[in-house]
Design a protein around this motif. Structure first.
Motif, PDB file in Angstrom:
ATOM      1  N   LEU A  33       0.824  -1.212   0.000  1.00 27.30           N
ATOM      2  CA  LEU A  33       0.000   0.000   0.000  1.00 27.30           C
ATOM      3  C   LEU A  33       0.856   1.259   0.000  1.00 27.30           C
ATOM      4  CD1 LEU A  33      -2.681  -1.362   2.431  1.00 27.30           C
ATOM      5  CD2 LEU A  33      -3.209  -0.374   0.191  1.00 27.30           C
ATOM      6  N   CYS A  34       1.968   1.235   0.720  1.00 30.31           N
ATOM      7  CA  CYS A  34       2.892   2.383   0.686  1.00 30.31           C
ATOM      8  C   CYS A  34       3.442   2.590  -0.721  1.00 30.31           C
ATOM      9  CB  CYS A  34       4.033   2.161   1.677  1.00 30.31           C
ATOM     10  SG  CYS A  34       3.582   2.328   3.416  1.00 30.31           S
ATOM     11  N   MET A  35       3.790   1.486  -1.382  1.00 33.65           N
ATOM     12  CA  MET A  35       4.300   1.588  -2.758  1.00 33.65           C
ATOM     13  C   MET A  35       3.230   2.136  -3.701  1.00 33.65           C
ATOM     14  SD  MET A  35       7.428   0.892  -2.901  1.00 33.65           S
ATOM     15  CE  MET A  35       8.688   0.180  -1.838  1.00 33.65           C
ATOM     16  N   MET A  36       1.987   1.722  -3.478  1.00 37.63           N
ATOM     17  CA  MET A  36       0.906   2.231  -4.320  1.00 37.63           C
ATOM     18  C   MET A  36       0.651   3.723  -4.067  1.00 37.63           C
ATOM     19  SD  MET A  36       0.009   0.098  -6.499  1.00 37.63           S
ATOM     20  CE  MET A  36      -1.338   1.118  -7.102  1.00 37.63           C
ATOM     21  N   SER A  37       0.850   4.170  -2.832  1.00 38.53           N
ATOM     22  CA  SER A  37       0.701   5.606  -2.561  1.00 38.53           C
ATOM     23  C   SER A  37       1.743   6.408  -3.325  1.00 38.53           C
ATOM     24  CB  SER A  37       0.826   5.878  -1.061  1.00 38.53           C
ATOM     25  OG  SER A  37      -0.298   5.391  -0.363  1.00 38.53           O
ATOM     26  N   LEU A  38       2.961   5.864  -3.410  1.00 37.24           N
ATOM     27  CA  LEU A  38       3.998   6.523  -4.208  1.00 37.24           C
ATOM     28  C   LEU A  38       3.617   6.513  -5.685  1.00 37.24           C
ATOM     29  CD1 LEU A  38       6.691   7.821  -4.810  1.00 37.24           C
ATOM     30  CD2 LEU A  38       7.816   5.605  -4.414  1.00 37.24           C
ATOM     31  N   GLU A  39       3.121   5.382  -6.164  1.00 37.06           N
ATOM     32  CA  GLU A  39       2.741   5.338  -7.584  1.00 37.06           C
ATOM     33  C   GLU A  39       1.587   6.298  -7.883  1.00 37.06           C
ATOM     34  OE1 GLU A  39       2.793   2.081 -10.836  1.00 37.06           O
ATOM     35  OE2 GLU A  39       0.965   1.750  -9.683  1.00 37.06           O
ATOM     36  N   LYS A  40       0.682   6.458  -6.928  1.00 35.80           N
ATOM     37  CA  LYS A  40      -0.418   7.401  -7.163  1.00 35.80           C
ATOM     38  C   LYS A  40       0.082   8.844  -7.230  1.00 35.80           C
ATOM     39  CE  LYS A  40      -5.088   8.670  -5.704  1.00 35.80           C
ATOM     40  NZ  LYS A  40      -5.578   8.679  -7.092  1.00 35.80           N
ATOM     41  N   GLU A  41       1.165   9.153  -6.509  1.00 35.28           N
ATOM     42  CA  GLU A  41       1.782  10.475  -6.647  1.00 35.28           C
ATOM     43  C   GLU A  41       2.329  10.662  -8.062  1.00 35.28           C
ATOM     44  OE1 GLU A  41       2.627  13.144  -4.096  1.00 35.28           O
ATOM     45  OE2 GLU A  41       0.728  12.217  -3.486  1.00 35.28           O
ATOM     46  N   LEU A  42       2.855   9.579  -8.620  1.00 39.29           N
ATOM     47  CA  LEU A  42       3.397   9.633  -9.978  1.00 39.29           C
ATOM     48  C   LEU A  42       2.305   9.609 -11.031  1.00 39.29           C
ATOM     49  CD1 LEU A  42       6.290   7.066  -9.396  1.00 39.29           C
ATOM     50  CD2 LEU A  42       6.540   9.554  -9.597  1.00 39.29           C
TER      51      LEU A  42
END
Length: 363
Positions: free
Chosen positions: A134-143
């Motif tokens: 989920l943390c990785m997906m939060s970063l991807e959503k920023e991108l």
């Protein structure tokens, strides 16, 4: 969805640094997943209760780096650097790199802690890997800010599965299905979905008291146990049994038929351990007090007609399941009769939860 749909296009934004924090729960399967195909695909579908109190809290700090051909990260667990956690996370990063191509662009620091004792015998891979995904997906959503919430959750479950199979069932709640099943619309081998059909009120706020029979490291890991299903003489029958039990649970969930619920759930728990005891090499994860607890539950249920049952994970600990409306009488029985069978008298009171939650950085 196919795996190709989780491969990102070119990102529209750039991010230099930041932090995200998620809490993600553990879960307990009612129909068990045991045995897998390549790429963390389950050999049979499963359904689980999402727990509420047994959670992992993970913070991901990230900093853009100039270049690098390797993953760059540090891991801290409950305030201490944990280099022995790095191989598992490195394997996870390798598995998800094609779906998260930004991984080598950043240096990461991963801070994690559990709301339950780490060495308590409760598997933390489901909660831990789902929180990290989920943390990785939060970063991807920023991108990629255009990403929808539905896709975010599906891909988080997809990524979590590549870290630990059961982790894909920890993204949402209260009940999650993982594995394609012809009678459950939207079910997939690639990620977990919230159980889509009718659920009777009796299953809301269902209680799970986890009896910590043995807090030691398991003699045989779950990964090894899954692999032993290859060539197992009863594997095909077991996979069909799980399919049938999941089919039979549909009217049980809709009607609130606790008598049938108990039969199926306990049958699944014992079938899981029967596969371990009949594999080659064979092994037993239950302990004498596991069996003692099971027999005490059966005796109590027979004497009182109260709807209490057990399930087991791949270990010695016992999950005691019961409706909230019967909580007082059943919990008295647990305290008076079952806690004495636990290592150092330890147990955890939990219940159905709603899934993972993003936390503010102030928490």
């Amino acid at each position: 969805m196919s795996v190709e749909e989780f491969l990102p296009q070119e990102y529209s934004e750039s991010v230099k640094n930041g932090s995200f924090k998620w809490q993600s729960p553990s879960n307990i399967a009612l129909v068990k997943y045991w045995g897998k195909k390549p790429k963390q695909i389950p050999a049979n579908p499963s359904v689980s209760f999402t727990l509420d109190h047994c959670k992992t809290l993970t913070r991901l700090d990230f900093q853009k780096k100039n270049s690098g051909e390797d993953f760059e990260f540090e891991v801290f667990f409950e305030g201490r650097k944990k280099d022995d956690f790095k191989p598992k996370i490195n394997t996870f990063f390798k598995r998800i790199e094609s779906y998260c191509p930004f991984l080598k662009d950043y240096s990461f620091k991963i801070y994690s802690e559990n709301t339950f004792p780490h060495s308590s015998g409760i598997a933390s891979s489901a909660s831990g890997m789902s929180a990290l995904a989920l943390c990785m997906m939060s970063l991807e959503k920023e991108l990629n800010p255009e990403m929808s919430e539905g896709f975010f959750n599906r891909k988080a479950s997809f990524l979590a599965r590549l870290g630990s199979g059961s982790a894909c069932r920890s993204i949402k709640g209260e009940m999650v299905v993982w594995g394609e099943h012809e009678n459950i619309k939207g079910s997939s081998d690639l990620y977990g979905i919230v159980y889509p059909d009718e659920v009777h009120e009796i299953f809301r706020n269902y209680q799970d008291t986890i009896l910590l029979v043995d807090k030691g490291k398991k003699e045989v890991s779950s990964s090894v146990g899954h692999d032993l299903m290859h060539g197992h003489p009863f594997a095909d029958v077991r996979f069909k049994q799980a399919e049938t039990n999941l089919t039979n649970l549909k009217p049980v969930f809709a009607e609130g038929n606790l008598e049938e619920f108990i039969k199926i759930v306990e049958n699944e728990a014992l079938s899981l351990h029967a596969m371990m005891m009949s594999s080659m090499p064979y092994f037993i994860l239950m302990k004498p007090n596991t069996l003692k607890i099971i027999n005490k539950i059966w005796d109590f249920r027979r004497e009182t007609s109260l709807p209490v049952c057990f399930t087991l994970d791949a270990g010695a600990n016992v999950h005691v399941l019961y409706p909230e409306k019967n909580k007082n009488e059943i919990f008295e029985f647990i305290k008076n009769e079952l806690v004495a069978c636990c290592e150092n008298g330890q147990y955890i009171c939990d219940q159905l939860g709603s899934g993972a939650k993003q936390l503010s950085m102030e928490n």
